[in-house]
Write a protein that holds these residues in place. Structure first.
Motif, PDB file in Angstrom:
ATOM      1  N   MET A   1       0.832  -1.199   0.000  1.00 55.69           N
ATOM      2  CA  MET A   1       0.000   0.000   0.000  1.00 55.69           C
ATOM      3  C   MET A   1       0.872   1.256   0.000  1.00 55.69           C
ATOM      4  O   MET A   1       1.967   1.259   0.525  1.00 55.69           O
ATOM      5  N   VAL A   2       0.346   2.318  -0.558  1.00 59.35           N
ATOM      6  CA  VAL A   2       1.095   3.560  -0.699  1.00 59.35           C
ATOM      7  C   VAL A   2       0.735   4.524   0.419  1.00 59.35           C
ATOM      8  O   VAL A   2      -0.433   4.692   0.750  1.00 59.35           O
ATOM      9  N   ASP A   3       1.758   5.146   0.988  1.00 61.50           N
ATOM     10  CA  ASP A   3       1.525   6.212   1.945  1.00 61.50           C
ATOM     11  C   ASP A   3       1.273   7.486   1.149  1.00 61.50           C
ATOM     12  O   ASP A   3       2.191   8.143   0.679  1.00 61.50           O
ATOM     13  N   THR A   4      -0.005   7.844   0.968  1.00 59.82           N
ATOM     14  CA  THR A   4      -0.345   8.984   0.111  1.00 59.82           C
ATOM     15  C   THR A   4      -0.030  10.326   0.747  1.00 59.82           C
ATOM     16  O   THR A   4      -0.216  11.359   0.114  1.00 59.82           O
ATOM     17  N   ALA A   5       0.441  10.318   1.989  1.00 55.26           N
ATOM     18  CA  ALA A   5       0.863  11.586   2.592  1.00 55.26           C
ATOM     19  C   ALA A   5       2.205  12.026   2.008  1.00 55.26           C
ATOM     20  O   ALA A   5       2.588  13.183   2.111  1.00 55.26           O
ATOM     21  N   ARG A   6       2.919  11.081   1.403  1.00 57.50           N
ATOM     22  CA  ARG A   6       4.223  11.388   0.830  1.00 57.50           C
ATOM     23  C   ARG A   6       4.085  11.761  -0.644  1.00 57.50           C
ATOM     24  O   ARG A   6       3.246  11.205  -1.347  1.00 57.50           O
ATOM     25  N   PRO A   7       4.934  12.640  -1.140  1.00 53.72           N
ATOM     26  CA  PRO A   7       4.897  12.975  -2.571  1.00 53.72           C
ATOM     27  C   PRO A   7       5.313  11.773  -3.417  1.00 53.72           C
ATOM     28  O   PRO A   7       6.073  10.904  -2.961  1.00 53.72           O
ATOM     29  N   THR A   8       4.810  11.712  -4.630  1.00 53.40           N
ATOM     30  CA  THR A   8       5.233  10.700  -5.596  1.00 53.40           C
ATOM     31  C   THR A   8       5.633  11.408  -6.888  1.00 53.40           C
ATOM     32  O   THR A   8       5.096  12.456  -7.229  1.00 53.40           O
ATOM     33  N   LEU A   9       6.601  10.804  -7.579  1.00 56.73           N
ATOM     34  CA  LEU A   9       7.129  11.390  -8.807  1.00 56.73           C
ATOM     35  C   LEU A   9       6.703  10.543  -9.990  1.00 56.73           C
ATOM     36  O   LEU A   9       6.885   9.325  -9.994  1.00 56.73           O
ATOM     37  N   GLY A  10       6.115  11.171 -10.985  1.00 59.99           N
ATOM     38  CA  GLY A  10       5.784  10.505 -12.236  1.00 59.99           C
ATOM     39  C   GLY A  10       6.783  10.900 -13.308  1.00 59.99           C
ATOM     40  O   GLY A  10       7.046  12.090 -13.498  1.00 59.99           O
ATOM     41  N   ILE A  11       7.361   9.911 -14.002  1.00 63.40           N
ATOM     42  CA  ILE A  11       8.339  10.178 -15.054  1.00 63.40           C
ATOM     43  C   ILE A  11       7.840   9.579 -16.362  1.00 63.40           C
ATOM     44  O   ILE A  11       7.649   8.367 -16.474  1.00 63.40           O
ATOM     45  N   ASP A  12       7.618  10.424 -17.339  1.00 62.57           N
ATOM     46  CA  ASP A  12       7.303   9.991 -18.694  1.00 62.57           C
ATOM     47  C   ASP A  12       8.597  10.078 -19.490  1.00 62.57           C
ATOM     48  O   ASP A  12       8.946  11.138 -20.016  1.00 62.57           O
ATOM     49  N   PHE A  13       9.318   8.959 -19.553  1.00 60.80           N
ATOM     50  CA  PHE A  13      10.577   8.884 -20.311  1.00 60.80           C
ATOM     51  C   PHE A  13      10.211   8.557 -21.748  1.00 60.80           C
ATOM     52  O   PHE A  13       9.922   7.424 -22.095  1.00 60.80           O
ATOM     53  N   GLY A  14      10.190   9.580 -22.599  1.00 63.95           N
ATOM     54  CA  GLY A  14       9.698   9.410 -23.955  1.00 63.95           C
ATOM     55  C   GLY A  14      10.802   9.274 -24.979  1.00 63.95           C
ATOM     56  O   GLY A  14      11.965   9.598 -24.719  1.00 63.95           O
ATOM     57  N   THR A  15      10.443   8.810 -26.155  1.00 60.30           N
ATOM     58  CA  THR A  15      11.401   8.672 -27.242  1.00 60.30           C
ATOM     59  C   THR A  15      11.918  10.036 -27.690  1.00 60.30           C
ATOM     60  O   THR A  15      13.120  10.216 -27.921  1.00 60.30           O
ATOM     61  N   THR A  16      11.017  11.003 -27.785  1.00 61.36           N
ATOM     62  CA  THR A  16      11.399  12.339 -28.230  1.00 61.36           C
ATOM     63  C   THR A  16      11.549  13.313 -27.070  1.00 61.36           C
ATOM     64  O   THR A  16      12.506  14.085 -27.023  1.00 61.36           O
ATOM     65  N   ASN A  17      10.596  13.292 -26.138  1.00 61.24           N
ATOM     66  CA  ASN A  17      10.601  14.211 -24.998  1.00 61.24           C
ATOM     67  C   ASN A  17      10.343  13.458 -23.711  1.00 61.24           C
ATOM     68  O   ASN A  17       9.659  12.423 -23.704  1.00 61.24           O
ATOM     69  N   SER A  18      10.853  13.992 -22.612  1.00 65.83           N
ATOM     70  CA  SER A  18      10.594  13.437 -21.290  1.00 65.83           C
ATOM     71  C   SER A  18       9.986  14.519 -20.408  1.00 65.83           C
ATOM     72  O   SER A  18      10.304  15.705 -20.548  1.00 65.83           O
ATOM     73  N   VAL A  19       9.098  14.082 -19.505  1.00 62.69           N
ATOM     74  CA  VAL A  19       8.354  15.013 -18.656  1.00 62.69           C
ATOM     75  C   VAL A  19       8.251  14.405 -17.263  1.00 62.69           C
ATOM     76  O   VAL A  19       8.142  13.177 -17.117  1.00 62.69           O
ATOM     77  N   MET A  20       8.261  15.256 -16.232  1.00 64.90           N
ATOM     78  CA  MET A  20       8.105  14.783 -14.857  1.00 64.90           C
ATOM     79  C   MET A  20       7.027  15.597 -14.143  1.00 64.90           C
ATOM     80  O   MET A  20       6.829  16.784 -14.430  1.00 64.90           O
ATOM     81  N   ALA A  21       6.351  14.953 -13.186  1.00 65.40           N
ATOM     82  CA  ALA A  21       5.329  15.628 -12.388  1.00 65.40           C
ATOM     83  C   ALA A  21       5.395  15.117 -10.958  1.00 65.40           C
ATOM     84  O   ALA A  21       5.759  13.960 -10.705  1.00 65.40           O
ATOM     85  N   LEU A  22       5.022  15.970 -10.020  1.00 63.20           N
ATOM     86  CA  LEU A  22       4.963  15.622  -8.597  1.00 63.20           C
ATOM     87  C   LEU A  22       3.522  15.677  -8.126  1.00 63.20           C
ATOM     88  O   LEU A  22       2.760  16.572  -8.508  1.00 63.20           O
ATOM     89  N   ALA A  23       3.136  14.710  -7.293  1.00 65.21           N
ATOM     90  CA  ALA A  23       1.805  14.717  -6.682  1.00 65.21           C
ATOM     91  C   ALA A  23       1.931  14.391  -5.208  1.00 65.21           C
ATOM     92  O   ALA A  23       2.855  13.687  -4.781  1.00 65.21           O
TER      93      ALA A  23
END
Length: 436
Positions: A1-23
Motif C-alpha cells: 500500500m502507498v503512503d499517500t501523505a508522501r509525494p510521488t514522482l511521475g516520469i514519462d521517459f519518452g522517445t522524443t521528450n521526457s516530462v516529470m510531475a509531482l503529486a
C-alpha cells in the motif's frame, strides 16, 4: 500500500521528450519545469551530447535535454549527439553504442540522461520522493522487440536514482489524468502517440469520490508513431538525394544500391551511430562504384558533418506545418546539401497510409480485448504530438464520432497521470505486465 501523505514522482521517459510531475495529498499533480536555455519549459528533450574534455573524469563530458542541443549546435564536429535512444531498449541486436573511444550500453546512456534530467529540475527535486512511477510503452519499438530485455535495461537505468520504481503503461497514465476532468462515470479510450510507439488503453472511470476511480480494462500497442512518420518524409524527399534508388557498377553489371545503406536513417538513434570508421569506409567504396557518386558524397557529408539533427528538425517542422496547412515546404540548407520541396497534406497522408492502417488494426485489437464495440466508448482522449495530425484524428472520428474525441496537454498528460497514480491506494493494480 502507498503512503499517500508522501509525494510521488511521475516520469514519462519518452522517445522524443521526457516530462516529470509531482503529486501529494496537497496537490493534484504539478509539472516540473526546467529553466532551459530557450526559456522555462516542462518538456525535456530526450537527447544526449558527448564531447571530449580534459580534466573530466573518463575524458568525456556530457549534457542532456535542451542543454545537449545547445552544446551540439555550438560544436557539432567535435561532439556526438544522440536522440531517441529509448527506441533501442527492447532491441536484442543492440549491445553498445560507440561514443568516441568508449562503449555505452542502453542503461549507461539512460543513467547519464537521468542524472541530468533530475539535476536540471533544481529545487523542485531537491528531495527526491521515495516512490517513483515510470511510464512504459504497451509495445516497444522493433519487429523483434523483447519486453523482458527492455525491463531489465529499465531496471538498471532507474536503479541509479536509488528509489522504489513502479512501471505503468503510458496511456494508462494519460487516462488517469483525463479522468480528473470527468464528473460522471464513463468508459474511456486513451490513444497515446509517442515518438516510437502508439499505445491504446481502455479504462472504466467511476464518478468522483468512488473508492476506486479508474479500472483498466484492456491495452494494445504497436511500435510505430511519430518517428515513422518522419522517416516517410525522409524516404520520399531526402534519401533520393543521398543515393537511394540509384545504381552502382559491379564488374560488368549495373545494380541497384542495396536499401540497407539507408535503413539507419529511419530514426535518430541509428543515424547518430553511423559516424564510425567502418560505415564511412563502406560508403567510401560505394561512392567509387556509384553511377552518381555525388549523391553518395552527400550522404557521407550528412554523417561526417552531423547534419542529421538539422535534417530531422526540418522534417519535423514540415510535419507540424501540414497539421495546420494543406501544403508546406521542406527547407534545409548546408554547404553539402540543399533541399527545397513543396508537399501537400494529401501527399504526406498517402505516405503514412500503411502506418495508419496498422494503427487502426491495433485500436480494433484493444476493443476486442476489452470486449467492447466502438459505440460503447464514451470518450476518446488523443494525446502525444502525432495526435495533432489530421489523418490520425480522422481515423478515430471515423470509428467513434468526432463528438467523442478530446485532446489537450498532448506532451504532459502522461507524467501528470503517473504522479497521480502514485497517490492511489494500491499500485499493484496499475503495474504494467509484459505479457499484455
Amino acid at each position: 500500500m502507498v503512503d499517500t501523505a508522501r509525494p510521488t514522482l511521475g516520469i514519462d521517459f519518452g522517445t522524443t521528450n521526457s516530462v516529470m510531475a509531482l503529486a501529494s495529498s496537497e496537490t493534484d499533480g504539478e509539472m516540473i519545469r526546467f529553466a532551459a536555455p530557450s526559456g522555462a519549459s516542462s518538456v525535456f528533450r530526450s537527447a544526449l551530447c558527448f564531447w571530449q574534455e580534459e580534466g573530466v573524469r573518463g575524458g568525456l563530458a556530457h549534457e542532456a535535454g535542451p542543454w545537449a542541443i545547445e552544446e551540439f549546435l555550438e560544436f557539432p564536429q567535435g561532439s556526438r549527439f544522440i536522440q531517441s535512444f529509448k527506441s533501442v531498449a527492447a532491441n536484442p541486436a543492440f549491445e553498445t553504442a560507440g561514443i568516441f573511444e568508449k562503449r555505452y550500453r542502453f542503461e549507461d546512456m539512460g543513467k547519464v540522461f537521468l542524472d541530468h534530467l533530475l539535476a536540471h529540475a533544481g529545487d523542485a527535486l531537491r528531495d527526491l520522493p521515495e516512490r517513483v512511477v515510470v511510464g512504459r510503452p504497451v509495445r516497444y519499438v522493433g519487429a523483434r522487440a523483447d519486453a523482458q530485455l527492455a525491463r531489465t535495461r529499465y531496471d538498471a537505468m532507474f536503479a541509479s536514482i536509488g528509489r522504489e520504481v513502479h512501471y505503468v503503461y503510458e496511456p494508462v497514465g494519460a487516462a488517469f489524468s483525463f479522468a480528473s476532468r470527468l464528473s460522471e462515470p464513463a468508459t474511456l479510450m486513451v490513444a497515446d502517440f509517442g515518438g516510437g510507439t502508439s499505445d491504446f488503453s481502455i479504462v472504466r472511470v467511476e464518478a468522483p469520490g468512488a473508492a476506486q476511480r479508474c479500472t483498466p480494462l484492456a491495452a494494445a500497442g504497436i511500435g510505430l508513431a511519430g518517428d515513422r512518420f518522419d522517416y516517410r518524409i525522409m524516404d520520399n524527399l531526402v534519401l533520393p538525394q543521398l543515393g537511394k534508388g540509384g545504381t552502382y557498377r559491379s564488374f560488368d553489371k549495373v545494380l541497384e544500391i542495396p536499401p540497407g545503406h539507408f535503413t539507419d536513417f529511419a530514426d535518430w538513434s541509428r543515424l547518430a551511430m553511423m559516424r564510425n570508421k567502418r560505415t564511412l569506409e563502406q560508403l567510401g567504396k560505394l561512392q567509387q562504384s556509384a553511377t552518381d557518386p555525388a549523391s553518395i558524397a552527400r550522404m557521407i557529408a550528412v554523417i561526417e558533418n552531423e547534419l542529421g539533427f538539422g535534417l530531422y528538425e526540418a522534417v519535423g517542422a514540415l510535419k507540424r506545418a501540414l497539421s495546420g496547412e494543406e501544403h508546406a515546404a521542406l527547407d534545409f540548407e548546408s554547404d553539402d546539401l540543399r533541399i527545397h520541396a513543396e508537399v501537400t497534406r494529401a501527399e504526406f497522408e498517402s505516405w503514412i497510409a500503411p502506418d495508419l492502417a496498422r494503427i487502426g488494426e491495433t485500436v480494433d485489437e484493444a476493443l476486442v480485448r476489452a470486449d467492447l464495440a466502438p459505440e460503447q466508448i464514451d470518450h476518446v482522449f488523443l494525446t502525444g504530438g502525432s495526435s495533432l495530425i489530421p489523418a490520425v484524428r480522422r481515423l478515430f472520428a471515423q470509428r467513434f464520432g468526432e463528438a467523442r474525441l478530446a485532446s489537450g496537454d498532448e506532451l504532459t498528460s502522461i507524467a501528470h497521470g503517473l504522479a497521480m497514480i502514485g497517490q492511489s491506494g494500491d499500485l499493484a493494480q496499475w503495474a504494467a505486465r509484459d505479457e499484455v
